[in-house]
Design a protein around this motif. Structure first.
Motif, short mmCIF file in Angstrom:
data_model
loop_
_atom_site.label_atom_id
_atom_site.label_comp_id
_atom_site.label_asym_id
_atom_site.label_seq_id
_atom_site.Cartn_x
_atom_site.Cartn_y
_atom_site.Cartn_z
N MET A 150 3.70 5.39 -2.03
CA MET A 150 4.31 6.32 -1.08
C MET A 150 4.47 7.66 -1.79
SD MET A 150 7.25 4.02 0.84
CE MET A 150 8.04 3.36 -0.63
N VAL A 151 3.99 8.71 -1.15
CA VAL A 151 4.10 10.06 -1.71
C VAL A 151 4.61 10.99 -0.63
CG1 VAL A 151 2.26 9.68 -3.39
CG2 VAL A 151 1.70 10.64 -1.16
N GLN A 152 5.06 12.16 -1.04
CA GLN A 152 5.63 13.11 -0.09
C GLN A 152 4.58 13.55 0.93
OE1 GLN A 152 7.65 16.33 -2.05
NE2 GLN A 152 8.84 14.97 -3.35
N LYS A 153 5.07 13.94 2.10
CA LYS A 153 4.20 14.36 3.20
C LYS A 153 3.25 15.46 2.74
CE LYS A 153 3.08 14.30 7.62
NZ LYS A 153 2.50 13.09 8.25
N GLY A 154 1.95 15.25 2.99
CA GLY A 154 0.95 16.21 2.57
C GLY A 154 0.49 16.02 1.14
N ASN A 155 1.13 15.07 0.42
CA ASN A 155 0.77 14.78 -0.98
C ASN A 155 0.65 16.06 -1.81
OD1 ASN A 155 0.08 13.37 -3.28
ND2 ASN A 155 -1.93 12.72 -2.54
N PRO A 156 1.74 16.83 -1.91
CA PRO A 156 1.66 18.13 -2.61
C PRO A 156 1.29 18.01 -4.09
CG PRO A 156 3.94 17.50 -2.19
CD PRO A 156 3.09 16.54 -1.42
N LYS A 157 1.56 16.87 -4.72
CA LYS A 157 1.23 16.71 -6.15
C LYS A 157 -0.18 16.13 -6.35
CE LYS A 157 5.24 18.15 -7.62
NZ LYS A 157 6.22 17.37 -8.37
N LYS A 158 -0.92 15.95 -5.25
CA LYS A 158 -2.31 15.49 -5.30
C LYS A 158 -2.45 14.17 -6.07
CE LYS A 158 -3.34 19.28 -3.18
NZ LYS A 158 -3.50 19.25 -1.70
N ILE A 159 -1.55 13.26 -5.81
CA ILE A 159 -1.60 11.94 -6.46
C ILE A 159 -2.66 11.10 -5.77
CG2 ILE A 159 -0.28 9.83 -6.92
CD1 ILE A 159 2.25 11.65 -6.90
N SER A 160 -3.55 10.50 -6.57
CA SER A 160 -4.63 9.69 -5.99
C SER A 160 -4.59 8.23 -6.44
CB SER A 160 -5.99 10.29 -6.34
OG SER A 160 -6.17 10.32 -7.75
N GLY A 161 -3.79 7.93 -7.47
CA GLY A 161 -3.74 6.57 -7.96
C GLY A 161 -2.70 6.41 -9.05
N MET A 162 -2.64 5.21 -9.61
CA MET A 162 -1.61 4.91 -10.61
C MET A 162 -1.70 5.80 -11.83
SD MET A 162 0.15 2.51 -9.12
CE MET A 162 1.17 1.82 -10.42
N ARG A 163 -2.92 6.19 -12.24
CA ARG A 163 -3.06 6.99 -13.46
C ARG A 163 -2.41 8.35 -13.31
NH1 ARG A 163 -5.05 6.35 -18.04
NH2 ARG A 163 -5.93 4.33 -17.47
N ASP A 164 -2.38 8.87 -12.10
CA ASP A 164 -1.76 10.19 -11.89
C ASP A 164 -0.26 10.17 -12.13
OD1 ASP A 164 -4.19 11.34 -11.26
OD2 ASP A 164 -3.96 10.99 -9.10
N LEU A 165 0.34 8.97 -12.16
CA LEU A 165 1.78 8.89 -12.40
C LEU A 165 2.16 9.36 -13.80
CD1 LEU A 165 2.55 5.42 -10.74
CD2 LEU A 165 2.67 7.70 -9.70
N THR A 166 1.19 9.42 -14.70
CA THR A 166 1.47 9.87 -16.07
C THR A 166 1.37 11.39 -16.22
OG1 THR A 166 -0.84 9.62 -16.75
CG2 THR A 166 0.57 7.69 -16.98
N SER A 167 0.97 12.06 -15.15
CA SER A 167 0.80 13.52 -15.22
C SER A 167 2.15 14.22 -15.36
CB SER A 167 0.08 14.03 -13.97
OG SER A 167 -1.19 13.42 -13.85
N ALA A 168 2.11 15.39 -15.99
CA ALA A 168 3.33 16.17 -16.18
C ALA A 168 3.90 16.58 -14.82
CB ALA A 168 3.03 17.41 -17.02
N GLY A 169 5.21 16.47 -14.69
CA GLY A 169 5.88 16.91 -13.47
C GLY A 169 5.95 15.87 -12.37
N ILE A 170 5.33 14.68 -12.58
CA ILE A 170 5.37 13.62 -11.57
C ILE A 170 6.60 12.76 -11.82
CG2 ILE A 170 4.22 11.64 -10.55
CD1 ILE A 170 2.82 14.25 -9.99
N ARG A 171 7.42 12.61 -10.78
CA ARG A 171 8.64 11.80 -10.87
C ARG A 171 8.42 10.49 -10.11
NH1 ARG A 171 12.23 15.95 -7.82
NH2 ARG A 171 10.26 15.91 -6.66
N TYR A 172 8.44 9.40 -10.84
CA TYR A 172 8.20 8.08 -10.23
C TYR A 172 9.54 7.40 -9.99
CZ TYR A 172 6.16 3.42 -9.52
OH TYR A 172 5.77 2.21 -8.99
N ILE A 173 9.59 6.53 -8.98
CA ILE A 173 10.77 5.70 -8.76
C ILE A 173 10.30 4.26 -8.59
CG2 ILE A 173 10.76 6.17 -6.27
CD1 ILE A 173 13.85 5.97 -6.46
N ASN A 174 10.89 3.35 -9.36
CA ASN A 174 10.42 1.97 -9.49
C ASN A 174 11.31 1.02 -8.72
OD1 ASN A 174 8.68 0.02 -10.42
ND2 ASN A 174 8.96 0.50 -12.58
N ARG A 175 10.85 -0.21 -8.56
CA ARG A 175 11.67 -1.29 -8.03
C ARG A 175 12.29 -2.06 -9.20
NH1 ARG A 175 10.79 -3.44 -3.17
NH2 ARG A 175 12.61 -4.69 -3.72
#
Length: 635
Positions: A491-516
């Motif tokens: 789940m990503v913000q409307k319009g995917n402003p951070k251009k996330i395309s997969g799990m690897r993008d979660l390691t990019s600078a400025g990406i804030r992940y929230i886990n279960r």
């Protein structure tokens, strides 16, 4: 110097001394006069005496004829007596008894003949007549003092000519909300706005206890304004609640304001939640500083204010029923306080099981969901799982026994099933707790639930759930029931402003992940995906930030508190988020043999097989069903 509360007084001691101080100052129940027709549920302030007799005239008690009974003496089946029309009067029920008459004969026993009637049975003097004062005599006591006025009591008073009655006055309780950030309820609060709903909760509680609440306008965090509002409410009310501002913040002026208009007896009670409560007074009137967190406020009202209201209503304190329940998980509590823990209750395998809910003072929904309160004494550090503990019931035990206890992995479809269950069987309910798939398995092993939702991926086979059941239930005793296939993804913000395309993008600078949370099926899936792509969890900002539901993850992403989180499509759709699908997973229900034949489980399976369930899933989105309710595996 760090802020310190003035006191840390044990609850029982504080309430006893507070009441004693108020009574010593002259606090006493007051009375008022109300119309009898408006007196239902009130309590008489003094004895009520009849003004007139009831009935106040000799009244015919049957339809028939009225006459002098002596005219009928000797009448029998063989020797009937004939009376002409001048010897009796035709009457209806309630008619005044005609002069010269002392009996009424029912119309069924009157035989019409030409010019009169025949009677085959003698009348007894005063038969079928309601004599003056038969029900109530003038001057007779109808109702003692301090007695609840029931519908029949209202009728008796009116029959006795009493039109108005002295009753115990309902205490008027002023509620003053305070805070710069507090706003009236609205659909579109701004950032930083806190909706003021405590007064609504408190008003409803006060009405239940027989008080009349009055809510004042919201007051800004300025000492002169708070003091002025207090003075106005004290002049008009019997009790005043000053809401919020009782803690240790820089704009918490409640203690100072109460001290300026009256006296603070205690500030700080040894309870959790509710520690910052202020017990003050102004003359005969209680002035209570109530913490801003709603659960804290509810506890303070229930255990500190309620005894005051009962005193003012001159009612005997009514304790809620208490029962023994088995605690489902270990509970740690500080020695410094008596703690009130909200719990869900359910009858599982012959035992009443208590599952603690969210303990936060601001989580008002946890009180709504709670079936009981577990009080941990100030001298105890908590309880171990499996301990038998006393629980104060907030719902009738009969309702609790009809609750289907569902635990394990969260999914909105459980809420839909709960609603369907309630719609179909009004006395039944479904109580769910979200502890993750592994938590659900452990709850079934400990015999603490009827059903557990699970979606556990076997990394070796790619299958869901079956290998885990064989591992954790080697001796069998469970069934795996097919539920749904659901879409999992990012789940990503409307319009995917951070251009996330997969799990690897979660390691990019400025990406804030929230886990279960650990042990949830979604967390296990996350770790599996990271492992497959060779990603170190330490490289993901927010990997250790945990939430317990898909909807809470979605809500935080929608509020820009996070950029991405793994979850189900229905949660993304609920918050209008973009969704990057990753896989379709099997979400099943685990049902133990000990619950299989229970009414709750039978009803649940019936609902899962219904067309309505499919319609609701389609509305949620992201689900595919084959044969919900079918047994996939029996061990």
């Amino acid at each position: 110097m760090a802020f310190q509360y003035l006191t840390n007084t044990p609850l029982t001691e504080a309430v006893e001394n507070y009441l004693a101080t108020l009574v010593k100052n002259g606090m006493t129940p007051l009375s008022e006069t109300v119309a009898v027709r408006e007196a239902f549920g009130r309590q008489s302030a003094k004895a009520v005496y009849a003004n007139i007799c009831a009935p106040h005239y000799h009244a015919c008690a049957m339809d028939g004829i009225a006459l002098d009974a002596s005219l009928t003496f000797g009448a029998s089946e063989t020797t009937p007596i004939f009376l002409n029309s001048g010897q009796f009067f035709r009457v209806d029920t309630g008619d005044p008894l005609p002069k010269g008459c002392d009996a009424v004969i029912m119309i069924e026993n009157v035989f019409e003949v030409k010019d009169g009637v025949k009677l085959y049975e003698a009348a007894v003097p005063w038969q079928h007549i309601r004599q003056i004062g038969e029900d109530i005599c003038a001057g007779e006591m109808i109702l003692p003092s301090f007695t609840d006025i029931t519908p029949s009591a209202m009728g008796a008073m009116l029959a006795g000519g009493v039109l108005n009655v002295d009753v115990i006055k309902r205490p008027v309780v002023g509620i003053i909300p305070t805070g710069d950030e507090i706003v009236p309820p609205r659909e579109d609060p701004g950032e930083g706005d806190i909706i003021e709903f405590n007064s609504t909760i408190f008003s409803a509680m006060l009405k239940q206890w027989g008080a009349d609440p009055v809510t004042y306008p919201i007051v800004k965090d300025e000492l002169p304004l708070i003091r002025a509002a207090l003075e106005e409410a004290i002049n008009a009310c019997d009790v005043v609640l000053l809401c919020a501002g009782s803690s240790a913040g820089r704009e918490d002026f409640s203690t100072q304001a109460i001290n300026e208009v009256g006296t603070v007896l205690y500030h700080g009670i040894a309870i959790k939640p509710g520690k910052p409560a202020i017990l003050g007074y102004c003359g005969t009137k209680a002035v209570l500083g109530v913490p801003g967190y709603p659960i804290s406020g509810i506890i303070v009202l229930e255990y500190i204010l309620r005894p005051i209201i009962e005193q003012l209503c001159d009612r005997v304190a009514t304790d809620r029923p208490v029962c023994e329940a088995v605690l489902s998980r270990t509970l740690v509590s500080p020695l410094k306080y008596k703690e009130f823990v909200r719990v869900r209750l359910g009858m599982v395998n012959g035992n009443l099981v208590a599952t603690p809910l969210n303990r936060g003072g601001g989580v008002v929904s946890s009180f709504m969901k709670a079936d009981g309160l577990l009080m941990v004494p100030q001298s105890a550090e908590g309880y171990e799982a499996g301990t038998s503990v006393p629980v104060t019931l907030l719902r009738p035990e009969s309702e609790i026994k009809e609750t289907l206890v569902v635990t394990g992995s969260h999914d909105p479809l459980i809420d839909e099933l709960a609603d369907m269950l309630r719609c179909r069987w009004h006395t039944a309910s479904l109580g769910s707790s979200h502890v993750g798939s592994m938590g659900g398995i452990m709850a079934i092993k400990r015999k603490e639930a009827h059903v557990a939702g699970i979606h556990l991926l076997d990394e070796t086979t790619g299958d869901y759930n079956t290998s885990y059941l064989k591992k954790f239930f080697p001796d069998g005793g469970v069934r795996l029931v097919e539920c749904v296939l659901r879409s999992q993804g990012l789940m990503v913000q409307k319009g995917n402003p951070k251009k996330i395309s997969g799990m690897r993008d979660l390691t990019s600078a400025g990406i804030r992940y929230i886990n279960r949370q650990k042990g949830s099926g979604t967390r296990i899936l996350c770790d599996y995906l990271l492992k497959n792509e060779g990603i170190d969890p330490k490289d993901i900002y927010g990997y250790d930030r945990e939430e317990y539901t898909h909807t809470s993850v979605g809500a935080l992403i929608a509020s820009d508190s996070a950029d991405a989180g793994l979850g189900i499509y229905s949660a993304a759709q609920l918050y209008d988020l973009d969704f990057l699908p990753i896989c379709e997973e099997q979400y099943d229900l685990l049902v133990p043999d000990y619950a299989w034949d229970s009414p709750g489980v039978s009803r649940l399976l019936q609902l899962m097989e219904s067309q309505e369930f499919r319609i609701r899933l389609e509305a949620l989105g992201g689900y595919r069903v084959n044969t919900p309710g079918k047994i996939r595996l029996k061990l």
